[in-house]
Design a protein around this motif. Structure first.
Motif, PDB file in Angstrom:
ATOM      1  N   ILE A   1       0.819  -1.215   0.000  1.00  0.00           N
ATOM      2  CA  ILE A   1       0.000   0.000   0.000  1.00  0.00           C
ATOM      3  C   ILE A   1       0.852   1.265   0.000  1.00  0.00           C
ATOM      4  O   ILE A   1       0.500   2.256  -0.652  1.00  0.00           O
ATOM      5  N   ALA A   2       1.989   1.235   0.691  1.00  0.00           N
ATOM      6  CA  ALA A   2       2.842   2.426   0.722  1.00  0.00           C
ATOM      7  C   ALA A   2       3.426   2.719  -0.653  1.00  0.00           C
ATOM      8  O   ALA A   2       3.551   3.879  -1.058  1.00  0.00           O
ATOM      9  N   ASP A   3       3.784   1.661  -1.389  1.00  0.00           N
ATOM     10  CA  ASP A   3       4.341   1.854  -2.730  1.00  0.00           C
ATOM     11  C   ASP A   3       3.291   2.383  -3.692  1.00  0.00           C
ATOM     12  O   ASP A   3       3.566   3.282  -4.508  1.00  0.00           O
ATOM     13  N   VAL A   4       2.085   1.819  -3.631  1.00  0.00           N
ATOM     14  CA  VAL A   4       1.019   2.245  -4.545  1.00  0.00           C
ATOM     15  C   VAL A   4       0.628   3.687  -4.266  1.00  0.00           C
ATOM     16  O   VAL A   4       0.569   4.524  -5.179  1.00  0.00           O
TER      17      VAL A   4
ATOM     18  N   ALA B   1       1.810  -1.918   7.791  1.00  0.00           N
ATOM     19  CA  ALA B   1       1.700  -3.218   8.455  1.00  0.00           C
ATOM     20  C   ALA B   1       0.288  -3.768   8.384  1.00  0.00           C
ATOM     21  O   ALA B   1       0.084  -4.987   8.382  1.00  0.00           O
ATOM     22  N   ARG B   2      -0.689  -2.876   8.312  1.00  0.00           N
ATOM     23  CA  ARG B   2      -2.093  -3.305   8.251  1.00  0.00           C
ATOM     24  C   ARG B   2      -2.666  -3.184   6.845  1.00  0.00           C
ATOM     25  O   ARG B   2      -3.807  -3.590   6.607  1.00  0.00           O
TER      26      ARG B   2
ATOM     27  N   ASP C   1      -8.498  -0.110   2.040  1.00  0.00           N
ATOM     28  CA  ASP C   1      -7.291  -0.815   1.639  1.00  0.00           C
ATOM     29  C   ASP C   1      -6.747  -0.240   0.338  1.00  0.00           C
ATOM     30  O   ASP C   1      -7.228   0.778  -0.167  1.00  0.00           O
ATOM     31  N   VAL C   2      -5.775  -0.922  -0.246  1.00  0.00           N
ATOM     32  CA  VAL C   2      -5.123  -0.410  -1.437  1.00  0.00           C
ATOM     33  C   VAL C   2      -6.078  -0.359  -2.623  1.00  0.00           C
ATOM     34  O   VAL C   2      -5.999   0.550  -3.459  1.00  0.00           O
TER      35      VAL C   2
ATOM     36  N   PHE D   1      -8.287   2.686  -2.342  1.00  0.00           N
ATOM     37  CA  PHE D   1      -7.559   3.902  -2.686  1.00  0.00           C
ATOM     38  C   PHE D   1      -7.524   4.107  -4.196  1.00  0.00           C
ATOM     39  O   PHE D   1      -7.800   5.205  -4.694  1.00  0.00           O
ATOM     40  N   VAL D   2      -7.166   3.058  -4.951  1.00  0.00           N
ATOM     41  CA  VAL D   2      -7.092   3.182  -6.408  1.00  0.00           C
ATOM     42  C   VAL D   2      -8.468   3.474  -6.995  1.00  0.00           C
ATOM     43  O   VAL D   2      -8.595   4.243  -7.962  1.00  0.00           O
ATOM     44  N   GLU D   3      -9.494   2.895  -6.424  1.00  0.00           N
ATOM     45  CA  GLU D   3     -10.862   3.201  -6.868  1.00  0.00           C
ATOM     46  C   GLU D   3     -11.136   4.691  -6.783  1.00  0.00           C
ATOM     47  O   GLU D   3     -11.622   5.316  -7.735  1.00  0.00           O
ATOM     48  N   LYS D   4     -10.823   5.281  -5.617  1.00  0.00           N
ATOM     49  CA  LYS D   4     -11.156   6.683  -5.383  1.00  0.00           C
ATOM     50  C   LYS D   4     -10.249   7.624  -6.173  1.00  0.00           C
ATOM     51  O   LYS D   4     -10.711   8.588  -6.779  1.00  0.00           O
TER      52      LYS D   4
END
Length: 685
Positions: free
Chosen positions: A19-22, A56-57, A70-71, A74-77
């Motif tokens: 998630i941090a990378d995306v 971590a979560r 979640d990831v 995030f991409v959806e929004k």
């Protein structure tokens, strides 16, 4: 139609999409402690980061929006996608193949409209890049070569060539199973009389990518002078391409922008290429539109624009009229940023691409290094329109620049630029300039009121060219070494002394008579300049033997307040301090020679007012007199330095090199003299 994506595949996508990378591909994240990261929320405007990511979560949450997930969420929004489209995008990013429960395994085939359009643009980019090496693309290669770009540079930026044919790309993509509807929707083709035809023909192309690196559009430059089309032609607005939110080169620059906390805004595709190849990898450009709010939001996320002291946005524009208008647009957008904004314009009007060709990559780096704050550039642009060697020209320039400064909404910053304007104009009257700016800021013209303007000179009306006003003073004359603190900071006449003086008989100048050299002009007894000048005059009146020639060589210009200048002129008329006999006889001579009662009364006050000597017995000595006189001369030299700097800043070091060098030499000599005076004053106690 393919069915739903298998739950196991969705879980795998989450697992293979850190998630941090995306999220880091869309905005800058910084350590927030406790294993969390923070950044500026991409879903609303904010100046303080409230968007938190917990790797971590595998979750994100915005404490301002009260939204998170979640990831995939995030991409959806952030990309306005459906859930399947977001999963498919992340799967492609991770190199995963999805299986659909009702459609079987479909390797290499995209199921969402967005994925189809992305695939069409990618296939087009590859087609154009391959055609750049064809014999027919010689004009495109020549165009790049003439601007200092090699084929390797073109490959780095994905440049391509659109054949001068009606259906070259259309036929190619049809052969790749893309429909006519998809070609039209992606903007790669336009509707002709007999069906879709290529939008770009006989042009050099640049692929425009989003922050993740996907090709979403193209910018194209015509090569044939007989082509009746526009010089530059861009992909129209599509489901993928919203030109108001896309910056060309951001996919290449985003990591350097985050690392350096700098973004350089240029005007064209070749300018971006030139900057990156010259060692300015933070350069980006708009695509087919002017820089606006949407672009600001993108940059703020990349910069994590939450601190005005840590980052910078540099606008580079051509030196022509269009470039000047672009500067004004940048001025309007400045307040949308928290970080500092700058402008960099080459004096000869060359853009970064031409500058690299003619002067080399070092010149491009130097252009960015010579950036100036956008406010300063706008102000100086106004000053350049006027003759600053005349009072009329300076006053007209003041009003023009004041209208610009008045648009700065931060009052503190507005006042600081008003002080700088005073220096650039060489007026040396900060209060007058501040008041003029504040008049424009309030939208109502009013008479000059130094008390309202504040500052150390409050209560002293007038300014350059103002009838009956005091001689101009201020700026570095009061802002030089030790000026702001006065002598009090070093145990010499200062604020405490001024308070005592203010309560004594010298609190007022005198009744004043119209036309007198000393009119009823209140001045600020807490002003360090007033304090030092007054102390020097008291020494010359009470203890002329301690002053002697050192006082006489100061000259009338060393005393800026009109009452002080009048007494200094009187002392000179009586033969100077060196010609004084006994103290009593000297005071009598001065009073008798005074031109009027006002000057006579002021001399009397100076004769009886206590000296502020930092000694237990209160008696002055030669060292104290030397210190006070050195301080007065230091202030006079500081004013002269301000004048020379003002002149120097108005000179072009290239066009007026001899005069510039002479003026610079004068400045160096004055600075050396001021340094010696500061040391003399400090070492005398």
């Amino acid at each position: 139609m393919a069915g739903r994506i298998r739950d196991d595949d969705i879980a795998m996508v989450r697992e293979q999409s850190p998630i941090a990378d995306v999220i880091g591909e869309y905005l800058q994240l910084r350590n927030a402690g406790g294993g969390s990261l923070k950044g500026l929320c991409p879903f609303h405007d904010e100046k303080t980061p409230s968007f938190n990511v917990t790797p971590a979560r595998g979750l994100w949450y915005c404490f301002s929006c009260a939204d998170g997930g979640d990831v995939i969420k995030f991409v959806e929004k952030v990309d306005n996608l459906s859930f399947p489209e977001a999963v498919e995008r992340l799967a492609a990013r991770a190199g995963l193949e999805l299986t659909y429960e009702q459609g079987g395994h479909v390797p290499g085939h995209e199921h969402s409209q967005r994925r189809r359009l992305l695939a069409a643009n990618q296939a087009a980019a590859e087609f154009y890049a391959e055609r750049l090496r064809a014999p027919a693309a010689a004009p495109a290669r020549d165009f790049l070569s003439e601007r200092g770009f090699e084929l390797a540079d073109a490959e780095r930026f994905g440049c391509g060539y659109a054949p001068a044919e009606w259906e070259a790309l259309t036929k190619h993509l049809r052969g790749r199973a893309f429909t006519d509807a998809e070609l039209l929707l992606s903007g790669l083709a336009s509707q002709g009389r007999r069906g879709p035809v290529d939008r770009f023909r006989g042009r050099l192309l640049w692929p425009i990518r989003d922050l993740t690196g996907d090709v979403i559009a193209f910018g194209a430059r015509k090569l044939d002078p007989d082509d009746n089309g526009p010089k530059y032609l861009n992909t129209p607005e599509t489901p993928l391409f919203k030109k108001s939110t896309v910056l060309y080169g951001a996919d290449l620059a985003k990591r350097e922008i985050a690392h350096r906390r700098q973004a350089v805004i240029v005007e064209g595709y070749t300018d971006v290429m030139a900057c990156h190849l010259s060692g300015v990898p933070t350069a980006v450009a708009t695509s087919g539109t002017s820089f606006g709010d949407g672009h600001v939001k993108v940059l703020r996320r990349l910069l994590m624009d939450a601190d005005q002291f840590l980052g910078e946005v540099v606008f580079t524009f051509d030196g022509d009229a269009a470039g000047q208008r672009a500067v004004l647009r940048a001025f309007d957008l400045e307040e949308r940023f928290v970080t500092q904004t700058f402008v960099a314009i080459q004096a000869d009007g060359l853009d970064p691409c031409d500058l690299r060709c003619k002067q080399g990559p070092e010149a491009v780096r130097d252009l960015v290094a010579r950036r100036v704050p956008v406010f300063e550039f706008a102000i100086r642009s106004e000053l350049a329109k006027h003759n600053l060697d005349t009072n009329e020209g300076r006053l007209a320039a003041l009003d023009a620049a004041a209208r610009v400064i008045a648009r700065i909404k931060d009052r503190g910053l507005r006042d600081r630029y008003a002080v700088s304007l005073d220096r650039w104009l060489g007026m040396l009257d900060e209060e007058f300039v501040l008041a003029r700016v504040r008049e424009h800021a309030s939208g109502a013209r009013r008479s000059f009121d130094p008390a309202a303007a504040g500052g150390r000179g409050a209560g002293r009306p007038g300014g350059p060219g103002t009838a009956g006003g005091p001689a101009p003073r201020g700026g570095p004359a009061r802002g030089g070494p030790g000026a702001s603190a006065g002598l009090a900071a070093r145990g010499r006449p200062g604020a405490a002394g001024a308070a005592a003086v203010g309560g004594g008989p010298a609190a007022a100048v005198g009744p004043g008579v119209s036309g007198s050299p000393v009119e009823s002009v209140p001045y600020d007894l807490a002003d360090p300049v007033i304090q030092v000048e007054r102390e020097a005059l008291k020494l010359a009146v009470q203890r002329p033997a301690l002053c002697g020639p050192a006082f006489d060589v100061l000259g009338p210009a060393a005393f800026t307040a009109p009452p002080h200048a009048a007494v200094r002129e009187l002392i000179d008329a009586c033969g100077g301090a060196r010609g004084a006999a006994s103290a009593q006889e000297w005071v009598t001579r001065l009073r008798d020679a005074a031109p009027d009662d006002q000057v006579r009364g002021f001399v009397t006050r100076l004769a009886v007012e206590a000296l502020w000597v930092p000694r237990a017995d209160g008696e002055p000595d030669a060292r104290y007199a030397d210190a006070v006189l050195a301080r007065v001369e230091e202030l006079a030299v500081s004013r002269r330095i301000a004048e020379v700097k003002s002149r120097l800043q108005r000179l072009n070091p290239v066009d007026a090199q001899p005069e510039y060098n002479r003026t610079f030499g004068d400045l160096v000599a004055l600075e050396q003299r001021r340094k010696a005076l500061v040391e003399k004053a400090a070492g005398a106690f």
